[in-house]
Design an enzyme around this catalytic site. Sequence first.
Site, PDB file in Angstrom:
ATOM      1  N   ASP A  39       0.850  -1.185   0.000  1.00 17.58           N
ATOM      2  CA  ASP A  39       0.000   0.000   0.000  1.00 17.58           C
ATOM      3  C   ASP A  39       0.889   1.240   0.000  1.00 17.58           C
ATOM      4  O   ASP A  39       1.802   1.354   0.823  1.00 17.58           O
ATOM      5  CB  ASP A  39      -0.893  -0.016   1.246  1.00 17.58           C
ATOM      6  CG  ASP A  39      -1.981   1.047   1.177  1.00 17.58           C
ATOM      7  OD1 ASP A  39      -3.026   0.776   0.580  1.00 17.58           O
ATOM      8  OD2 ASP A  39      -1.780   2.143   1.726  1.00 17.58           O
ATOM      9  N   ASN A  47      -2.901  12.695  -4.773  1.00 18.03           N
ATOM     10  CA  ASN A  47      -4.086  13.131  -5.524  1.00 18.03           C
ATOM     11  C   ASN A  47      -4.511  14.540  -5.127  1.00 18.03           C
ATOM     12  O   ASN A  47      -4.855  15.359  -5.981  1.00 18.03           O
ATOM     13  CB  ASN A  47      -5.256  12.161  -5.298  1.00 18.03           C
ATOM     14  CG  ASN A  47      -5.145  10.920  -6.161  1.00 18.03           C
ATOM     15  OD1 ASN A  47      -4.561  10.952  -7.240  1.00 18.03           O
ATOM     16  ND2 ASN A  47      -5.693   9.826  -5.679  1.00 18.03           N
ATOM     17  N   HIS A  52      -5.404  13.951  -9.945  1.00 19.95           N
ATOM     18  CA  HIS A  52      -5.604  12.526 -10.220  1.00 19.95           C
ATOM     19  C   HIS A  52      -4.768  11.999 -11.377  1.00 19.95           C
ATOM     20  O   HIS A  52      -4.458  10.812 -11.418  1.00 19.95           O
ATOM     21  CB  HIS A  52      -7.092  12.234 -10.449  1.00 19.95           C
ATOM     22  CG  HIS A  52      -7.871  12.306  -9.179  1.00 19.95           C
ATOM     23  ND1 HIS A  52      -7.984  11.253  -8.308  1.00 19.95           N
ATOM     24  CD2 HIS A  52      -8.538  13.337  -8.600  1.00 19.95           C
ATOM     25  CE1 HIS A  52      -8.694  11.608  -7.252  1.00 19.95           C
ATOM     26  NE2 HIS A  52      -9.051  12.881  -7.412  1.00 19.95           N
ATOM     27  N   ASP A  56      -2.771   8.664 -10.965  1.00 20.01           N
ATOM     28  CA  ASP A  56      -2.870   7.542 -11.905  1.00 20.01           C
ATOM     29  C   ASP A  56      -1.495   7.163 -12.445  1.00 20.01           C
ATOM     30  O   ASP A  56      -1.175   5.978 -12.582  1.00 20.01           O
ATOM     31  CB  ASP A  56      -3.794   7.892 -13.077  1.00 20.01           C
ATOM     32  CG  ASP A  56      -5.265   7.937 -12.666  1.00 20.01           C
ATOM     33  OD1 ASP A  56      -5.583   7.571 -11.515  1.00 20.01           O
ATOM     34  OD2 ASP A  56      -6.096   8.344 -13.505  1.00 20.01           O
ATOM     35  N   GLU A  82      -5.017   2.212  -3.910  1.00 19.08           N
ATOM     36  CA  GLU A  82      -3.555   2.192  -4.007  1.00 19.08           C
ATOM     37  C   GLU A  82      -2.986   0.945  -3.337  1.00 19.08           C
ATOM     38  O   GLU A  82      -1.832   0.892  -2.958  1.00 19.08           O
ATOM     39  CB  GLU A  82      -2.964   3.464  -3.387  1.00 19.08           C
ATOM     40  CG  GLU A  82      -3.110   3.599  -1.896  1.00 19.08           C
ATOM     41  CD  GLU A  82      -4.448   4.173  -1.437  1.00 19.08           C
ATOM     42  OE1 GLU A  82      -4.516   4.615  -0.294  1.00 19.08           O
ATOM     43  OE2 GLU A  82      -5.434   4.178  -2.216  1.00 19.08           O
TER      44      GLU A  82
END
Length: 161
Positions: A39, A47, A52, A56, A82
């Site tokens: 994680d 973000n 975003h 991404d 994530e």
Amino acid sequence: TIEDSLTQIANKRALNDFLDKEFARAKRYQRDLTVIMVDLDHFKRVNDSYGHLMGDFVLRELAKIISSRIRKEEMFARYGGEEFCIALPEMNSEKATTFAETLRGLIAAHSFEFEGTAIKLTASLGVAELSSEMGRFEDLVGAADEKLYKAKREGRNRVVS
């Protein structure tokens, strides 16, 4: 669909199918099976601060970093958000922990560069090995998830097994 559209790696459904088979096989033949949950630390901040598109990009880049280290008999999948999962048949907890530590180092050393902005990120990893009291593959994933959250609580950027 068995592929995560953003990262081009296996999705959770493909992972569950794989683990279902591998769990049964490992149980039947008393073989090793280990799961690593990965994680990204403070991903929401990426973000929020960079948008975003950067988020991404980071997820795709992370998938590339880890994918290059995965053997064909293993499974690497996006678990959600994530969070990623690696299933390692025929690998014990000790070897998997060493592997997880390698991945942690690779992620921490990587510069995520997107549209002129470079950021450094870390990840927390949890490692769990199949044990006799586990009845379903979900127990194994759950155990790895618990170790992951322990890594988060203990300060992030670490491996807990």
